[in-house]
Write an enzyme that holds these catalytic residues in place. Sequence first.
Site, PDB file in Angstrom:
ATOM      1  N   HIS A 133      44.653  43.301  39.556  1.00 10.94           N
ATOM      2  CA  HIS A 133      45.224  42.582  40.688  1.00 10.94           C
ATOM      3  C   HIS A 133      44.226  41.579  41.264  1.00 10.94           C
ATOM      4  O   HIS A 133      43.016  41.821  41.300  1.00 10.94           O
ATOM      5  CB  HIS A 133      45.743  43.542  41.765  1.00 10.94           C
ATOM      6  N   HIS A 180      37.205  49.237  49.569  1.00  7.79           N
ATOM      7  CA  HIS A 180      37.888  49.018  50.858  1.00  7.79           C
ATOM      8  C   HIS A 180      36.941  49.073  52.055  1.00  7.79           C
ATOM      9  O   HIS A 180      37.404  49.178  53.199  1.00  7.79           O
ATOM     10  CB  HIS A 180      39.009  50.034  51.097  1.00  7.79           C
ATOM     11  N   ASP A 197      42.201  49.096  37.067  1.00  9.12           N
ATOM     12  CA  ASP A 197      41.971  49.182  38.510  1.00  9.12           C
ATOM     13  C   ASP A 197      41.544  50.559  38.988  1.00  9.12           C
ATOM     14  O   ASP A 197      41.786  50.953  40.125  1.00  9.12           O
ATOM     15  CB  ASP A 197      43.246  48.754  39.259  1.00  9.12           C
ATOM     16  N   ASP A 243      44.109  40.232  44.377  1.00 11.27           N
ATOM     17  CA  ASP A 243      43.719  40.288  45.790  1.00 11.27           C
ATOM     18  C   ASP A 243      42.596  41.284  46.023  1.00 11.27           C
ATOM     19  O   ASP A 243      42.360  42.176  45.213  1.00 11.27           O
ATOM     20  CB  ASP A 243      44.928  40.658  46.665  1.00 11.27           C
ATOM     21  N   GLU A 297      48.208  43.753  45.758  1.00 14.68           N
ATOM     22  CA  GLU A 297      48.254  45.193  45.438  1.00 14.68           C
ATOM     23  C   GLU A 297      47.868  46.003  46.666  1.00 14.68           C
ATOM     24  O   GLU A 297      48.427  47.067  46.936  1.00 14.68           O
ATOM     25  CB  GLU A 297      47.287  45.513  44.287  1.00 14.68           C
ATOM     26  N   GLU A 298      46.932  45.452  47.446  1.00 13.35           N
ATOM     27  CA  GLU A 298      46.325  46.257  48.502  1.00 13.35           C
ATOM     28  C   GLU A 298      47.181  46.440  49.747  1.00 13.35           C
ATOM     29  O   GLU A 298      47.021  47.409  50.479  1.00 13.35           O
ATOM     30  CB  GLU A 298      44.974  45.646  48.905  1.00 13.35           C
ATOM     31  N   ASP A 320      36.768  45.760  43.346  1.00 18.43           N
ATOM     32  CA  ASP A 320      38.148  46.276  43.345  1.00 18.43           C
ATOM     33  C   ASP A 320      39.051  45.103  43.692  1.00 18.43           C
ATOM     34  O   ASP A 320      39.149  44.726  44.860  1.00 18.43           O
ATOM     35  CB  ASP A 320      38.291  47.402  44.385  1.00 18.43           C
TER      36      ASP A 320
END
Length: 534
Positions: A128, A509, A221, A130, A197-198, A167
């Site tokens: 992904h 994150h 991922d 983003d 995705e997030e 990530d």
Amino acid sequence: MATKTYARTISDAAVTAIRTAPQKKMQPHILYFCIYSNNTYFYPFNFKYQNMSNELKDLQPQILWKRFCDLCAIPRPSKNESKAVAFVREFAAAQGLDCTVDSVGNVIIRKPATAGREGAPGVILQSHLDMVPQANSDVRHDFNKDPIKARVDGDWVKAEGTTLGADNGIGVAAALAVLEAKDVAHGAIEALFTVDEETGMTGANHLQAGILKGSIFINLDSEEEGELYIGCAGGMDALITVPCTEEAPNREDRAYKISLSGLKGGHSGLDIHLGRGNANKLLTRFLWKAAHRYGLRLSSMEGGNMRNAIPREASAVVTVPASETAQLKNDAEEFLTVISAELSGVEENIVFTVTPEALPATVMTASSQNNVLNTLYAMPNGVIRMIADKPDVVETSTNLAIVQSDGKQVNIACLLRSSVDSAKDDLANAMTALCALTGSNIKLNGSYPGWKPNFDSNILKTMKQVYRRLYRRDPKVKVIHAGLECGIFGKNYPDMDYVSFGPTIMHPHSPGEKVNIPSVAEFWKYLTATLEAV
Ligand SMILES: [Zn+2]
């Protein structure tokens, strides 16, 4: 992990512009060279961004790290991936590869099989575009404009006070490297780059059936080198609003800002079993007790700002009778001692402060405050159940991610996760029951299915064999307690053979995010060996 599923993540104009822009057919034999100077990075397709670190470019495999470097220079927070979409699309043009961009901005680049591999099953490499935009409170960073300042620190690559974007930037870079590589044998490749995705799985939710031709789906991922993931948790957002009535504060009272910070936070799926502190829950605990002991009144409260992250900081503005100010400060010191003891070994840098504040214009009425604090205190949080036959894997959990008061109501966002859909629904019902008790409203949305593990999968067998050949031991086969897009792709591509793996990334994150350099080299080696073996 859908909070609000937007039909389009990048602006229509941007999508149309990208989709209709004439695709310059680049002659693959013409060598394109990039001018490196003072970290300015020019692509022939006039793609330029300040680029941070030459030391990253010298990392091996260079074919992968140089692409990660490019990505660090491209602002790409969730729902604002247009620059990354343009970059990938122009990369395809530069490689002379077929490329499509769908209505939400997902990009698919197709690379034919190498000589002699035409008969091999087609492989989808999915990642992904983003990244999660998180920065420490003392760092000024505009994720829509500024490049990520990535640097090497021993065996790790980190950023300066922000998320790094490994990530899933390393996954994206690996897929681009496979597309560019001239020395890797493989069947037909479809590199799928999804958006958002997030914060909503928008790309995965909108990928149309029938577009992908391959039969093996490799998601890039996950975040532990040497581990193969064959299942993941589904998720659902619970958005709770507690209505509030306000009144003027007692003019004699004193006002304070109570702030809790210094917690590790982290991924609310991967790290939920680590027993870390949740800033919203901890602050609630203090406020509830003080409210019941000496009439503390709540004017406002806020904590956490990412729906899939464990909140690291929370604060509230309160008033207390002037006669209770010493008690409040004593209680705050005592509280810090109590929670530091409870969380010792896990949280070592907790900061809990009580600072004088101007008297606010309003405070919540006693009954509204009761509903707010009772809802927050009684709200389930953390691990609810571990998988029975896999006691080290979380089955069901929930994270009280965000609290925000806006005068009229208090908004609470929780993210529920479970690899068992019925258990997820049961938890949601328990929350609904609690809200009924406190006169709160709850909206459940963005539910997405888990990815049911298939222990007899062919790609799993192949990858075990390859891993054994490379490392003389077995890879760990796991189910991840986090959202992977595979659960969603399974809706439109139920017959695909799915597996997920990746390099070692810690603290995704969060501003502490870092990727392990040697594990990236092993990840690349394993990926290319797998493509040759499929
Ligand atoms: Zn990710």
